[in-house]
Write a protein that holds these residues in place. Structure first.
Motif, mmCIF file in Angstrom:
data_model
loop_
_atom_site.group_PDB
_atom_site.id
_atom_site.type_symbol
_atom_site.label_atom_id
_atom_site.label_comp_id
_atom_site.label_asym_id
_atom_site.label_seq_id
_atom_site.Cartn_x
_atom_site.Cartn_y
_atom_site.Cartn_z
ATOM 1 N N THR A 1 0.846 -1.244 0.049
ATOM 2 C CA THR A 1 0.054 -0.025 -0.070
ATOM 3 C C THR A 1 0.956 1.234 -0.050
ATOM 4 O OG1 THR A 1 -0.243 -0.212 2.298
ATOM 5 C CG2 THR A 1 -2.128 -0.992 1.249
ATOM 6 N N ARG A 2 2.083 1.131 -0.302
ATOM 7 C CA ARG A 2 3.049 2.203 -0.511
ATOM 8 C C ARG A 2 2.371 3.523 -1.364
ATOM 9 N NH1 ARG A 2 7.811 3.458 -3.125
ATOM 10 N NH2 ARG A 2 7.937 1.190 -4.013
ATOM 11 N N GLY A 3 2.360 4.536 -1.032
ATOM 12 C CA GLY A 3 1.755 5.699 -1.623
ATOM 13 C C GLY A 3 0.401 5.984 -1.517
ATOM 14 N N MET A 4 -0.435 5.046 -0.861
ATOM 15 C CA MET A 4 -1.700 5.406 -0.313
ATOM 16 C C MET A 4 -1.889 6.047 0.924
ATOM 17 S SD MET A 4 -3.669 1.694 -0.974
ATOM 18 C CE MET A 4 -3.381 0.929 -2.613
ATOM 19 N N ASN A 5 -2.769 7.125 1.081
ATOM 20 C CA ASN A 5 -3.058 7.568 2.413
ATOM 21 C C ASN A 5 -3.607 6.872 3.379
ATOM 22 O OD1 ASN A 5 -5.692 7.608 1.918
ATOM 23 N ND2 ASN A 5 -5.670 9.829 0.836
ATOM 24 N N ALA A 6 -3.926 7.156 4.661
ATOM 25 C CA ALA A 6 -4.613 6.518 5.710
ATOM 26 C C ALA A 6 -5.813 6.050 5.452
ATOM 27 C CB ALA A 6 -4.501 7.513 7.067
ATOM 28 N N ALA A 7 -6.712 6.873 4.687
ATOM 29 C CA ALA A 7 -7.922 6.338 4.501
ATOM 30 C C ALA A 7 -7.997 5.557 3.392
ATOM 31 C CB ALA A 7 -8.879 7.798 3.877
ATOM 32 N N GLU A 8 -7.179 5.604 2.112
ATOM 33 C CA GLU A 8 -7.139 4.353 1.197
ATOM 34 C C GLU A 8 -6.482 3.149 1.882
ATOM 35 O OE1 GLU A 8 -6.420 7.280 -2.589
ATOM 36 O OE2 GLU A 8 -4.504 6.828 -1.149
ATOM 37 N N ARG A 9 -5.667 3.084 2.785
ATOM 38 C CA ARG A 9 -5.116 1.925 3.353
ATOM 39 C C ARG A 9 -6.342 1.281 4.070
ATOM 40 N NH1 ARG A 9 0.091 4.625 4.506
ATOM 41 N NH2 ARG A 9 1.749 3.432 3.275
ATOM 42 N N GLU B 1 10.952 -2.976 -8.722
ATOM 43 C CA GLU B 1 9.887 -2.019 -8.703
ATOM 44 C C GLU B 1 9.292 -1.715 -10.081
ATOM 45 O OE1 GLU B 1 9.419 0.863 -7.037
ATOM 46 O OE2 GLU B 1 10.054 -0.285 -5.345
ATOM 47 N N ARG B 2 8.933 -3.032 -10.730
ATOM 48 C CA ARG B 2 8.247 -2.979 -11.920
ATOM 49 C C ARG B 2 6.604 -2.307 -11.532
ATOM 50 N NH1 ARG B 2 10.285 -6.225 -15.958
ATOM 51 N NH2 ARG B 2 12.334 -5.919 -15.722
ATOM 52 N N ARG B 3 6.190 -2.275 -10.341
ATOM 53 C CA ARG B 3 4.901 -1.865 -9.997
ATOM 54 C C ARG B 3 4.871 -0.333 -10.283
ATOM 55 N NH1 ARG B 3 4.215 -2.637 -4.552
ATOM 56 N NH2 ARG B 3 2.041 -2.432 -4.675
ATOM 57 N N THR C 1 4.914 12.719 -10.233
ATOM 58 C CA THR C 1 4.196 12.870 -9.244
ATOM 59 C C THR C 1 2.691 12.844 -9.494
ATOM 60 O OG1 THR C 1 5.690 14.102 -7.997
ATOM 61 C CG2 THR C 1 3.556 14.334 -7.003
ATOM 62 N N ALA C 2 2.481 13.463 -10.700
ATOM 63 C CA ALA C 2 1.046 13.333 -11.059
ATOM 64 C C ALA C 2 0.380 12.062 -11.522
ATOM 65 C CB ALA C 2 0.921 14.153 -12.263
ATOM 66 N N ASP C 3 1.629 11.101 -11.616
ATOM 67 C CA ASP C 3 1.133 9.570 -12.155
ATOM 68 C C ASP C 3 1.062 8.891 -10.848
ATOM 69 O OD1 ASP C 3 1.027 10.703 -14.701
ATOM 70 O OD2 ASP C 3 3.353 10.061 -14.951
ATOM 71 N N ILE C 4 1.165 9.385 -9.882
ATOM 72 C CA ILE C 4 1.138 8.433 -8.513
ATOM 73 C C ILE C 4 -0.229 8.385 -7.896
ATOM 74 C CG2 ILE C 4 2.449 7.705 -6.297
ATOM 75 C CD1 ILE C 4 4.945 9.363 -7.450
ATOM 76 N N ALA C 5 -1.301 8.786 -8.478
ATOM 77 C CA ALA C 5 -2.508 9.087 -7.924
ATOM 78 C C ALA C 5 -3.086 7.411 -7.806
ATOM 79 C CB ALA C 5 -3.419 9.630 -8.854
ATOM 80 N N ILE C 6 -3.651 6.943 -6.683
ATOM 81 C CA ILE C 6 -4.244 5.776 -6.190
ATOM 82 C C ILE C 6 -5.613 5.728 -6.743
ATOM 83 C CG2 ILE C 6 -4.586 4.016 -4.639
ATOM 84 C CD1 ILE C 6 -1.762 4.728 -5.196
ATOM 85 N N ASP D 1 -9.695 1.212 -8.921
ATOM 86 C CA ASP D 1 -9.484 -0.071 -9.252
ATOM 87 C C ASP D 1 -8.131 -0.767 -8.620
ATOM 88 O OD1 ASP D 1 -11.594 -0.210 -11.068
ATOM 89 O OD2 ASP D 1 -10.340 0.228 -12.839
ATOM 90 N N HIS D 2 -7.073 0.061 -8.349
ATOM 91 C CA HIS D 2 -5.854 -0.212 -7.848
ATOM 92 C C HIS D 2 -5.972 -0.587 -6.341
ATOM 93 C CE1 HIS D 2 -1.756 -0.451 -6.704
ATOM 94 N NE2 HIS D 2 -1.709 0.301 -5.859
ATOM 95 N N ILE D 3 -7.014 0.261 -5.457
ATOM 96 C CA ILE D 3 -7.425 -0.273 -4.381
ATOM 97 C C ILE D 3 -8.117 -1.503 -4.499
ATOM 98 C CG2 ILE D 3 -8.713 0.600 -2.437
ATOM 99 C CD1 ILE D 3 -8.120 3.180 -3.036
#
Length: 212
Positions: free
Chosen positions: A30-38, A92-94, A101-106, A109-111
């Protein structure tokens, strides 16, 4: 009799689910997710895992037998899929498509994807946990009280995973970006070993199985 069943089932489920060992893997996935997304990932993964384990506890052995699918084959396929996830973590293929930074939005579907695979299955409701649940259900011999107790114990085991995942958020913040990257690589190697062990267990079970 009931106490012996409950105590044996509780220990078996806690060992096979192993919530503490899942915590660092949850942080990496869940790296890159905020607390709510985790929190959403952990809740969804726990619900999926409970559904799978409850299903196999009540009738999974019958279904697998009807489909002609054995648990050794499940171990091998799960191990292969898990190894691919480990490969992506190490190299780090994921994040190849997320360099800016603009492409790191979660995304939603990813969640959902991370919660279902590999967190819910095969890490939580994996071959070991499914096998344990099927064997424990067999020991219940159709006794409704024992089967109900088993479902409650499965729920308690899943809740323990959720509690550990919630604490993992604080661990992620403490590690920081560099710490998370290092941990992801390290756990990718460990996850690869776990995946290979799944495959080995499946192959050995096939070799030990009596010829039809």
């Amino acid at each position: 009799m009931l106490f012996d069943f409950i105590s044996a089932a509780l220990v078996t489920l806690l060992v096979t689910l192993d919530p503490v060992a899942l915590a660092p893997i949850f942080v990496s996935l869940t790296r890159g997710m905020n607390a709510a997304e985790r929190r959403r990932v952990s809740m969804r993964a726990c619900l999926i895992a409970f559904g799978i384990l409850a299903f196999f506890g009540l009738g999974g052995e019958v279904l697998l037998r009807l489909l002609g699918v054995g648990l050794p084959a499940f171990r091998i396929s799960g191990g292969m899929l898990l190894f691919w996830i480990a490969f992506e973590m190490v190299f780090e293929r994921r994040n190849e498509r997320k360099q800016h930074t603009a492409d790191i939005a979660i995304t939603e579907d990813h969640i959902r994807n991370v919660a279902a695979f590999p967190l819910a299955i095969p890490l939580m409701a994996g071959p070991g946990a499914i096998t344990a649940v099927i064997l424990l259900a067999g020991r219940a011999y159709g006794n409704i009280v024992h089967l109900t107790s088993l479902l409650i114990l499965i729920a308690l085991g899943i809740v323990s995973c959720f509690v550990v995942f919630s604490a993992a958020e604080r661990v992620s913040r403490w590690l920081g970006v560099t710490g998370n990257v290092v941990l992801t690589r390290l756990l990718g190697v460990i996850l690869a070993g776990l995946a290979v062990q799944f495959i080995i267990d499946g192959v050995l079970a096939l070799l030990r199985a009596p010829a039809a």
